[in-house]
Design an enzyme around this catalytic site. Sequence first.
Site, mmCIF file in Angstrom:
data_model
loop_
_atom_site.group_PDB
_atom_site.id
_atom_site.type_symbol
_atom_site.label_atom_id
_atom_site.label_comp_id
_atom_site.label_asym_id
_atom_site.label_seq_id
_atom_site.Cartn_x
_atom_site.Cartn_y
_atom_site.Cartn_z
ATOM 1 N N SER A 211 11.780 61.079 -56.593
ATOM 2 C CA SER A 211 12.448 61.662 -55.367
ATOM 3 C C SER A 211 13.880 61.777 -56.066
ATOM 4 C CB SER A 211 12.462 61.492 -53.831
ATOM 5 O OG SER A 211 13.261 60.682 -53.643
ATOM 6 N N ARG A 215 14.757 64.762 -58.161
ATOM 7 C CA ARG A 215 16.476 65.830 -57.915
ATOM 8 C C ARG A 215 16.918 66.300 -59.104
ATOM 9 N NH1 ARG A 215 17.682 62.924 -53.927
ATOM 10 N NH2 ARG A 215 15.477 63.968 -52.085
ATOM 11 N N ASN A 219 17.012 70.580 -59.846
ATOM 12 C CA ASN A 219 18.071 71.552 -59.790
ATOM 13 C C ASN A 219 19.023 71.339 -61.524
ATOM 14 O OD1 ASN A 219 18.746 71.866 -57.041
ATOM 15 N ND2 ASN A 219 17.845 69.807 -56.945
#
Length: 283
Positions: A211, A215, A219
């Site tokens: 994660s 992440r 993005n």
Amino acid sequence: MAGDAPTSQEYIQHHLTNLAYGKHSDGSWGFAGTPEQIREMGFWAIHVDTMIWSIGLGILFLAFFTIVAKRATAGVPGSVQNLCEVAVEFVEDNITQVFGTRPNSVIGPLSLTILVWVFLMNLMDLVPVDLIPHAAYLAGVEYFKIVPTTDPNATLGMSIGVFLLVVYYNIKIKGPVKFATGFVTHPIPKWFMYPFNFILEIVDLIAKPLSHGLRLFGNLYAGEMIFILIALLYSSGIVLAVFGGFLQWAWAVFHILIICLQAFVFMILTIVYLTQAHETGEH
């Protein structure tokens, strides 16, 4: 790039493909010229453009802060020294709030490096999407991405580095026996719950670096994709080209927030994970 006038699909694929170096199917080593060759190279292919930009920006960060540190004055600081001091104080404040004041010679420099380095890599997303890739193409280089954080190899590489530090400090602070037994005794310290605890803790352990890295990648990859889609408008007539220019400006302004926020999130999660590794209590 495929042809003089690539289709939208070819244009998008070209701008999202890394310059890869690896072993070809015939046994020779070299750069990939097509997506098929990249797939043939497999897992061990090196994304040369990601390496160039990430290492280059890291050197730029180190050189810049080294020069400022050598020229630092106790008197009235200049604007550049002020900027560096603000960054250092911002990191120190976050470490104090999360990690506390316990001694650790690694977390401060690591957090500052992550904040500035990830910010610089993210900042490359504001460079016009055609500028450097097209210049590289004219020089004979087929693919050349310039945003390292749109490559999961870079973001997961950093997150795995943090993960290894977390494991190291868990073993150092808690001891190898307590760290290992925690996988079966937490969160429910009953012998018949040991298998359930083990599965839960292993999933939690693996999820952190995944994660953490994905992440940041997700993005920035999404932001780069939007820039590429907007760039397609420039070849769709004067009206859409003008509209695309406005959209690109608006998205770039908004994207500055994402660039800064994702650098901060990656840094603060690093601090949080290292703080958890230093906790000796049951929870």
